[in-house]
Scaffold this active site. Structure first.
Site, PDB file in Angstrom:
ATOM      1  N   ASN B  81      48.162  30.967  39.552  1.00 17.82           N
ATOM      2  CA  ASN B  81      47.440  32.098  40.148  1.00 17.82           C
ATOM      3  C   ASN B  81      47.990  33.448  39.720  1.00 17.82           C
ATOM      4  O   ASN B  81      47.721  34.455  40.354  1.00 17.82           O
ATOM      5  CB  ASN B  81      47.462  31.992  41.669  1.00 17.82           C
ATOM      6  CG  ASN B  81      46.943  30.649  42.140  1.00 17.82           C
ATOM      7  OD1 ASN B  81      47.674  29.864  42.717  1.00 17.82           O
ATOM      8  ND2 ASN B  81      45.699  30.371  41.829  1.00 17.82           N
ATOM      9  N   TYR B  83      48.268  35.949  36.363  1.00 18.43           N
ATOM     10  CA  TYR B  83      47.876  36.160  34.972  1.00 18.43           C
ATOM     11  C   TYR B  83      49.111  36.297  34.118  1.00 18.43           C
ATOM     12  O   TYR B  83      50.208  36.592  34.624  1.00 18.43           O
ATOM     13  CB  TYR B  83      47.029  37.429  34.848  1.00 18.43           C
ATOM     14  CG  TYR B  83      45.655  37.308  35.448  1.00 18.43           C
ATOM     15  CD1 TYR B  83      44.621  36.717  34.733  1.00 18.43           C
ATOM     16  CD2 TYR B  83      45.393  37.777  36.722  1.00 18.43           C
ATOM     17  CE1 TYR B  83      43.360  36.606  35.284  1.00 18.43           C
ATOM     18  CE2 TYR B  83      44.131  37.662  37.280  1.00 18.43           C
ATOM     19  CZ  TYR B  83      43.117  37.074  36.555  1.00 18.43           C
ATOM     20  OH  TYR B  83      41.865  36.951  37.103  1.00 18.43           O
ATOM     21  N   VAL B  88      48.718  39.398  40.067  1.00 18.63           N
ATOM     22  CA  VAL B  88      48.569  38.314  41.032  1.00 18.63           C
ATOM     23  C   VAL B  88      47.104  38.166  41.402  1.00 18.63           C
ATOM     24  O   VAL B  88      46.406  39.151  41.621  1.00 18.63           O
ATOM     25  CB  VAL B  88      49.391  38.617  42.304  1.00 18.63           C
ATOM     26  CG1 VAL B  88      49.216  37.512  43.320  1.00 18.63           C
ATOM     27  CG2 VAL B  88      50.844  38.765  41.950  1.00 18.63           C
ATOM     28  N   CYS B  89      46.630  36.928  41.440  1.00 19.03           N
ATOM     29  CA  CYS B  89      45.225  36.683  41.768  1.00 19.03           C
ATOM     30  C   CYS B  89      45.166  35.869  43.053  1.00 19.03           C
ATOM     31  O   CYS B  89      45.223  34.640  43.017  1.00 19.03           O
ATOM     32  CB  CYS B  89      44.552  35.936  40.623  1.00 19.03           C
ATOM     33  SG  CYS B  89      42.884  35.411  40.981  1.00 19.03           S
ATOM     34  N   ILE B  90      45.145  36.563  44.182  1.00 12.50           N
ATOM     35  CA  ILE B  90      44.920  35.843  45.442  1.00 12.50           C
ATOM     36  C   ILE B  90      43.814  36.558  46.194  1.00 12.50           C
ATOM     37  O   ILE B  90      43.600  37.761  46.034  1.00 12.50           O
ATOM     38  CB  ILE B  90      46.191  35.728  46.322  1.00 12.50           C
ATOM     39  CG1 ILE B  90      46.912  37.051  46.421  1.00 12.50           C
ATOM     40  CG2 ILE B  90      47.095  34.647  45.828  1.00 12.50           C
ATOM     41  CD1 ILE B  90      48.055  37.004  47.408  1.00 12.50           C
TER      42      ILE B  90
END
Lengths: 572, 169
Positions: B81, B83, B88-90
């Site tokens: 999650n 990159y 951060v990809c949440i």
């Protein structure tokens, strides 16, 4: 380091070129002519000029901004590349007027533009920093003054020259400086707003609204300027490709500002009309902290239908983005509210049945249920009295008590939901004082009341139909009993049904119909003397007694059906 | 009085300083600019990131509690999650309304109720339990699903790197 090296190299090259020219021509004027005639020398001079401009820019930046932040620098670079590309596009339109002066003017324009961008970023930064020094204010104020004067001077200059000479490249400059001038105005307004906010003691709730309208006005001016420019350029020269990107961005920003203003107005309107101000008690009950800004709620705050409380200003800026409760994400636009603030005083005793407010569902329904069953009783008696005396109510009070003593399995009778359907939503309780209600509210209430009355009448009609049916069935029973004299059981059934029946000549097996009729009239007379309201009950209960020992299964079914019809009455 | 975004960030900073959650340190890089924070997150115990101290940068927008901040790890990370550049990809960091994939319900996304602390706690739980459904780093998601040993090895290397311990090959 590289920049220093390049500057030094350029300096050295320029010195070499100048020295070479002077060495060859020995005099000032011929050397100048020599340099302007020689392309390599001119190139070196141009590069030197650019580097000088760059250095001046650095010095001025140091003076006005000090150290640039990374974000500011990136922003500057990004915008600079776009501006340079557009300048090159502009060169193609004005290639006939391409002179060193022209290039110098464009460079100056870019130079000034970059300072406008930096000033904009710097003023926006005011919102981010808790420490704003006096140096900052002095810098920003001088910078705004200098930029404003420069813009005004160049705007005037290009206007005058266009008036004197006719349309030329000055048109572009005039227009560009006009745009920059609006930008300076925008920055100045923002600066003033931020400064007021920064030095005011209490948080300034309406600052966001002021910023919004400033943005809208400036966006409109920019769009008008760009459109006017494009139209003029198309008429005089050709399509100004270099103006399209800024035109697009300006119109997009304007549209965004316009949407924001609309959304903000809608949010304000919603909050003013739909949601109640939170009372001090409610604030005490909650933990008194606005979850949006994490500050205490002492000033105006609003309560949403989901009972969450926020600052009015915080809520407004959130609703501008999204129409949900920040805490529970309840969509506030889809939830009709039961607590209109202006209705509150009168509406208090009336649980509003139209809204999805927190209405205790059972409480209004319970008295209604009783009331609803109670109401038909007098009618029921009449209905029972109306049918001809051919009905065979052979049993008496004893039968009733017997029936009543048997606790009927009170599962919902099958026909119950039908008359109750109109009351699935509880009707409102009438308020004590009608004078306090507006005409509209009275009409609404009356309309609902009419529905209730209609539903009640319908319910009564249904009951009457059923009673008629019961009486008819009763007649059939009695007829069957009379005709089938061969059955010995009939006498048995009628005998224990009551004291006053005991004298009837029912014990004989071949009792005629006439005698039965006489008996019935006897009984009904006795009934009238006795409890009048129980007539119908007696009739049905006696029937059930009659058929209790009936042999045929059809009769058994009928008996059960009748018993079920009877149950709602027996509840009383 | 400063702007509301600034006041809220100052309040959160105070809160985080007074009651720091376990394994999380966060604060502005420079107290003259409260909109750029640095955070240190320790890897949750019992996971492959255990023991690591991961630095990250938080950039807040001007309208902060209304829009979510952006978070980016400044160290090397290998996680389904995150990159490859550290972003951060949440879902908690996504503003409602602009879901590019269409798989997140708005209930999971940003709202002014969230805070820096909640973001960082979510990131800790994300480190512990990667969501391989929404792969920001597809390689990591694939490895997490199919070759856990290799994933753990890489995570271990990253943990050592953040601590300044290098493995002698």
């Amino acid at each position: 380091m590289r920049a220093v090296a390049i500057s030094l190299l350029s300096m050295a090259l320029t010195t070499v070129v100048l020295a070479n020219a002077y060495y060859q021509k020995k005099q000032f004027y011929p050397s100048v002519v020599y340099i302007t005639k020689s392309n390599p020398s001119m190139a070196v001079i141009y590069i030197q000029a650019f580097i000088l401009v760059f250095l001046t820019g650095k010095v001025m930046r140091k003076v006005f901004f000090g150290q640039l932040r990374t974000a500011e620098f990136e922003h500057l670079m990004e915008r600079a590349w776009y501006a340079i590309t557009e300048t090159c596009l502009a060169f193609t339109v004005f290639r006939d007027e391409f002179t060193p002066k022209f290039v110098a003017l464009f460079t100056l324009l870019l130079f000034l533009k970059s300072f406008h961008w930096l000033a904009e970023d710097r003023v926006d930064y005011m919102e981010r920093s808790p420490v704003i020094s006096w140096l900052f204010h002095i810098r920003v104020l001088t910078l705004l003054f200098v930029l404003g004067s420069a813009d005004f001077y160049f705007l005037q200059h290009s206007y005058l020259s266009t008036m004197a000479v006719g349309p030329s490249v000055q048109l572009v400059f005039g227009f560009e400086y006009a745009i920059l001038y609006t930008m300076v105005a925008n920055i100045a307004i923002k600066y003033v707003l931020h400064t007021i906010d920064f030095y005011s003691e209490a948080p300034w709730a309406n600052k966001a609204v002021f910023l919004l309208y400033t943005e809208l006005a400036m966006g409109l001016i920019k769009v008008v300027l760009y459109v006017a420019f494009v139209i003029i350029m198309v008429k005089i020269y050709t399509l100004p490709l270099f103006a399209f990107r800024p035109l697009y961005y300006a119109s997009r920003n304007f549209k965004k500002a316009f949407n924001n203003v609309i959304l903000s107005r809608r949010a304000i309107h919603n909050m003013n009309t739909l949601y109640a101000d939170a009372t001090p008690e409610e604030l005490q009950a909650a933990d008194n902290v606005c979850i949006i800004c994490r500050e205490e709620m002492t000033t105006s705050s609003k309560k949403l239908p989901c009972n969450h409380i926020f600052h009015t200003a915080c809520l407004r800026s959130w609703f501008q983005r999204q129409q949900t409760c920040p805490t529970c994400r309840l969509n506030i636009l889809r939830t009709p509210t039961g607590t209109r603030p202006e209705q509150r005083p009168q509406a208090q005793p009336v649980p509003n049945p139209f809204g999805g407010g927190p209405i205790p569902f059972v409480n209004p329904f319970h008295p209604l249920l009783n009331q609803n069953v109670q109401v038909p009783i007098p009618d029921l008696n009449q209905a029972a009295a109306q049918p001809p005396p051919s009905a065979p109510p052979t049993s008496t009070t004893q039968g009733t008590t017997q029936q009543g003593s048997v606790p009927p399995p009170f599962s919902m009778p099958p026909f119950m939901p039908f008359p109750f359907l109109p009351f699935m939503s509880p009707p409102p309780m009438p308020p004590t004082n009608f004078a306090s209600l507006s005409a509209d509210e009275l009409r609404r209430m009356e309309g609902n009341e009419r529905e209730n009355v209609e539903a009640r009448i319908k319910c009564l009609q249904n009951i009457q139909v059923m009673l008629d049916a019961a009486v008819l069935m009763m007649n059939q029973y009695s007829a069957a009993v009379a005709t089938s004299g061969s059955m010995p059981s009939t006498s048995n059934t009628t005998q224990p049904s009551g004291d006053n029946v005991s004298s009837t000549p029912q014990d004989s097996n071949d009792s005629s119909k006439q005698s039965f009729e006489a008996n019935v009239s006897d009984v009904s007379n006795a009934e009238n003397e006795a409890d009048n309201s129980n007539t119908e009950v007696h009739a049905t209960s006696s029937t059930s007694e009659v058929s209790a020992n009936g042999v045929s299964p059809e009769e058994e079914v009928r008996r059960r059906r009748l018993q079920r019809f009877q149950q709602p009455v027996e509840q009383q | 009085m400063a702007g509301s975004a600034l006041r809220r960030l100052m309040a959160e900073y105070k809160q985080l300083t007074l009651n720091p959650p376990e394994g999380i340190i966060a604060g502005p890089i420079n107290e003259e600019n409260f909109f750029e924070w640095e955070a240190l997150i320790t890897g949750p115990e019992g996971t492959c990131f255990e023991g690591g101290v991961f630095p990250a940068k938080l950039i807040f927008p001007c309208d902060y509690p209304l829009s979510p901040p952006k978070m980016q790890f400044t160290c090397e990370m290998f996680h389904p999650n995150i990159y490859s550049d550290g972003r951060v990809c949440i879902s908690i960091l996504h503003a409602p309304g602009d879901d590019p994939m269409g798989y997140e319900s708005s209930a999971e996304r940003w709202s002014p109720v969230q805070s820096v602390e909640k973001i960082l706690l979510s990131v800790v739980s994300m480190l512990a339990e990667p969501n391989d459904e929404s792969g920001a780093n597809v390689d990591a998601a694939k490895m997490w699903r199919e070759n856990r040993e290799e994933f753990n090895k890489i995570a271990d290397r990253i943990v050592r790197k953040t601590l300044g311990i290098y493995i002698r090959e």
